[in-house]
Design an enzyme around this catalytic site. Structure first.
Site: not given
Ligand code: MG
Length: 755
Positions: A154, A158, A162, A234, A460, A502
């Protein structure tokens, strides 16, 4: 007279004496004596006989200076030989002599003694001390890091990971030797994990802006790290403009074809009208969910009859003009009607329950055997897709899906992973790339490839694109791959785009997906590692080569992706019984095995956790320093195991501790970057003896050759190695050798460079 005789006698004696003094003295000969060779040397356990050749013109004696030097005779005469043997040497180096002595006799003068020096090397234990070559700065490991954006780092306080947080930790990833990052889904979403994408064309604002994302990609590239985005083909989330439009107007939405939609799912599936099923009669996984539209309710008087006499229970509803009844206050079976709630039924004969009611409901009803419990088999409704009741006809009651029984048809959408993730409809698989959904999502992929420089994708749930119908999925993936690869080439790349699927199934199914894309995760690999670390290393090499050969047989450019665990599994530390020694060796196995190794965020720190308390507990944040700075706990809504997020397990602490889990990962990943044979060489079985010994050669195309040996036992094991062990380049645990006998400590691994 006596005087006259004396002179004569004297003369005779003198004459005799004179004769005697003239007799010749015996001749004395000098002995010659030499020996060859003049020195002998023996190995510690040498049992061979060595010969000494003696040259002499007469007799000689022989003796050794020590009882460990054995000679086969004590004397000889003339030219001859002496056989010398020694006893095994279990001590230090030692030396001695053999002396050949000259011998005098009547007419021989003895020569000086000659000596032969004898030496024998001690039985010496050589400790293996690795001395790897220095890294030339050319990263070649292909090691990829599976990173969860929401919990990695982070940057803005927050508590949620990110893009800038990731960028700030690129040195960490570079130090870990990775050449690629698989980012968890970066798109807008309503979940913390992001697998329900609400917009493929932009990024999740919680993680930063598109500019932040571009800056991350560029900064990663500057460190030789590629970026692979997680793409969910998917299904989407329910927050797409497409789904919102469908929900608002199921019949008239221009995006109706983007989803798998039907007003009569069972009938449509049976008639082959649901393209997503690709001819399958059942989905394998998932369900049909009502969009809540249509005139599904009823207003009027109805008679309900529930038949509880057989294993398949039924309900029959008829319109009636009979008098309406009040609910039975002492019922043991109830109707649940939306606007009314529970209504007790009357048992009119054994296990036949009935009631006549005035009904005014906007949806439908259920049958319940409890007024309080909502599960455990107490709720009876319709089988999914068979919701609509026909008056006068019994409807089979179902407790597994227990869908609402309705009076008219709604529109249903299909979700392999439930109601929050509606499956996307790509139409008939042969022409999937012509479908509007494909075009829309592919256009977003083009943006990430062309404008942002993204290097590939992790796809995925590819098995569920067309309900586990392999040929349909192969066809779809091939179309998707070709589209993206064309964009990638047009963006100036010489190589092919990397795309790993996957295909979560056993190897025999998984391998077939290589027909569509150039890589898949080998889900069997973890269990091979587990079986190996449980003590049986004998099948490791053949199994790995089996994967690779199978993949290459289907697709010559196949890249076998291997990993120890991911965000959907219990952490590998748990699988290995939280044995730190096994976890370290799992890392050593992973990073010395051909293919493309993936490290899952936190594995390199020894993180543990199961899914039992929720998926969040296998997706936790990184504890960067002892104070917990940049730790993104809110990325999983603070569902973290604080016992794990401690100062002593932090990156800061492990960096400083040689032999820490982190440093094991760093060491072996650096090694893979340093040695081309390890990064992309061919694996051949070295077949060293021992059930707990996995051993193989890695040979690069230019002839570099390494010998990799792992002892997976929890105790030291000795194996015989005929290769040169003088150049060790890596060591986990302990290793030493005496002669050709290599002893590896418990859960120890060693690599020797041979060429
Ligand atoms: Mg953050």
């Amino acid at each position: 007279m006596r005087r006259a005789i004396f002179p004569l006698a004297c003369v005779l004696v003198v004459a005799l004496q004179a004769f005697s003094c003239k007799e010749k003295e015996p001749e004395i000969v000098q002995q010659t004596l030499s020996v060859s060779p003049t020195s002998l040397s023996f190995e510690p356990e040498d049992a061979s006989a060595k010969l000494l050749n003696v040259s002499s013109n007469s007799g000689w004696g022989v003796a050794s200076s020590a009882d460990w030097i054995k000679i086969d005779k004590s004397s000889g005469d003339g030219n001859g030989s002496i056989t010398v043997t020694v006893t095994a040497n279990t001590g230090d180096d030692r030396t001695g002599t053999i002396t050949i002595k000259g011998v005098s006799s009547t007419n021989v003068k003895a020569a000086s003694d000659v000596t032969v020096s004898v030496s024998q090397r001690g039985k010496k234990i050589v400790q293996v001390v690795p001395a790897p070559a220095s890294f030339d700065g050319n990263k070649r490991s292909s090691t990829t890091y599976q990173l969860l954006i929401y919990t990695f780092a982070d940057s803005d306080g927050d508590g949620v990971g990110d893009f800038k947080g990731i960028q700030s930790k690129l040195d960490y990833l570079d130090g870990l030797g990775v050449t690629g990052i698989w980012l968890s889904p970066a798109h807008p979403t309503s979940s913390y994990h992001g697998y329900d994408v609400d917009d493929y064309s932009t990024v999740n604002p919680l993680f930063g802006t598109e500019e932040d994302f571009k800056a991350l990609v560029d900064a990663a590239h500057a460190k030789g790290i590629k970026i692979y985005m997680d793409y969910v083909l998917n299904h989407s989330g329910r927050g797409t403009e497409w789904f919102k439009s469908l929900k608002a107007d199921p019949s008239g939405s221009p995006y109706r074809d983007y989803y798998v939609v039907s007003k009569s799912p069972d009938a449509d599936v049976a008639a082959g009208l649901v393209d997503n099923y690709a001819g399958a009669l059942s989905p394998g996984m998932g369900s049909w969910i009502s969009l809540g539209d249509g005139n599904i309710g009823y207003k009027g008087r109805l008679h309900f009859k529930v038949d509880w006499t057989k294993s398949i229970k039924t309900v029959t509803v008829t319109e009636t003009t009979e008098d309406a009844q009040k609910a039975n206050a002492s019922a043991k079976l109830w109707l649940y009607i939306g606007s009314v709630g529970n209504v007790g039924l009357y048992e009119t004969s054994t296990n036949i329950f009935e009631i006549t009611l005035d009904v005014d409901t906007s949806w439908g009803f259920l049958v319940r055997s409890s007024t309080t419990a909502w599960d455990g088999g107490t709720k009876y409704g319709a089988k999914a897709g068979k919701n609509v009741i026909t008056f006068g006809e019994p409807l089979n009651l179902d407790t597994s899906t227990a869908a609402d029984i309705t009076f008219g048809a709604a529109t249903y959408y299909f979700g392999s992973f439930g109601e929050y993730m509606p499956d996307i409809n790509y139409g008939p698989y042969e022409t999937a790339s012509e479908s509007p959904a494909f075009k829309a999502i592919a256009a977003s992929a083009d943006k990430w490839i062309k404008d942002f420089g993204v290097d590939g994708f992790r796809l995925d749930a590819v098995i569920w694109l067309y309900q586990a119908v392999i040929k349909a999925n192969q066809s779809f993936l091939s179309q998707w791959y070709d589209h993206c690869n064309a964009t990638y080439k047009a963006a100036g790349h010489d190589d092919d785009i990397f795309m790993v699927g996957e295909a979560w199934d056993g190897h025999s199914t998984e391998k077939q997906y290589y027909k569509g894309i150039n890589s898949c995760f080998e889900f069997d690999y973890l269990w091979l590692v587990k079986a190996t670390l449980d003590g049986d290393a004998t099948g490791y090499v053949n199994a790995v080569n089996g994967y690779i050969n199978d993949h290459k047989a289907i697709r010559p450019d196949a890249i076998t992706s291997i990993f120890l665990s991911n965000h959907d599994q219990d952490r590998v530390a748990e699988t290995l019984g939280k044995s730190v020694a096994k976890e370290k060796q799992a890392a050593a196995l992973l990073l010395t095995t051909p293919g493309k190794p993936f490290i899952y965020q936190g594995e390199e720190l020894g993180y543990w956790g199961t899914k039992a308390g929720g998926d969040e507990y296998v997706r936790g944040p990184i504890m960067w320093d002892k104070a917990g700075k940049d730790c993104a706990k809110k990325g999983v809504n603070n569902k973290v195991n604080n016992a794990m997020l401690t100062a002593s397990i932090s990156v800061e602490a492990q960096d400083a501790e040689s032999g820490s889990m982190l440093n094991v990962y760093k060491t072996f990943s650096r090694l893979r970057n340093t040695y081309p044979a390890l990064a992309n060489g061919e694996m051949t079985n070295a077949n060293l003896s021992g059930r707990s010994i996995a051993s193989w050669y890695m040979t690069s195309s230019d002839g570099q050759k390494l010998l990799v040996i792992h002892n997976v036992a929890g105790s030291a094991k000795t194996t015989s190695v005929s290769d040169d062990m003088s150049k060790p380049v890596a060591l986990l645990g302990t290793a030493s050798y005496e002669g050709t006998n290599l002893t590896l400590g418990a859960n120890s691994s060693v690599i020797f460079q041979l060429k």
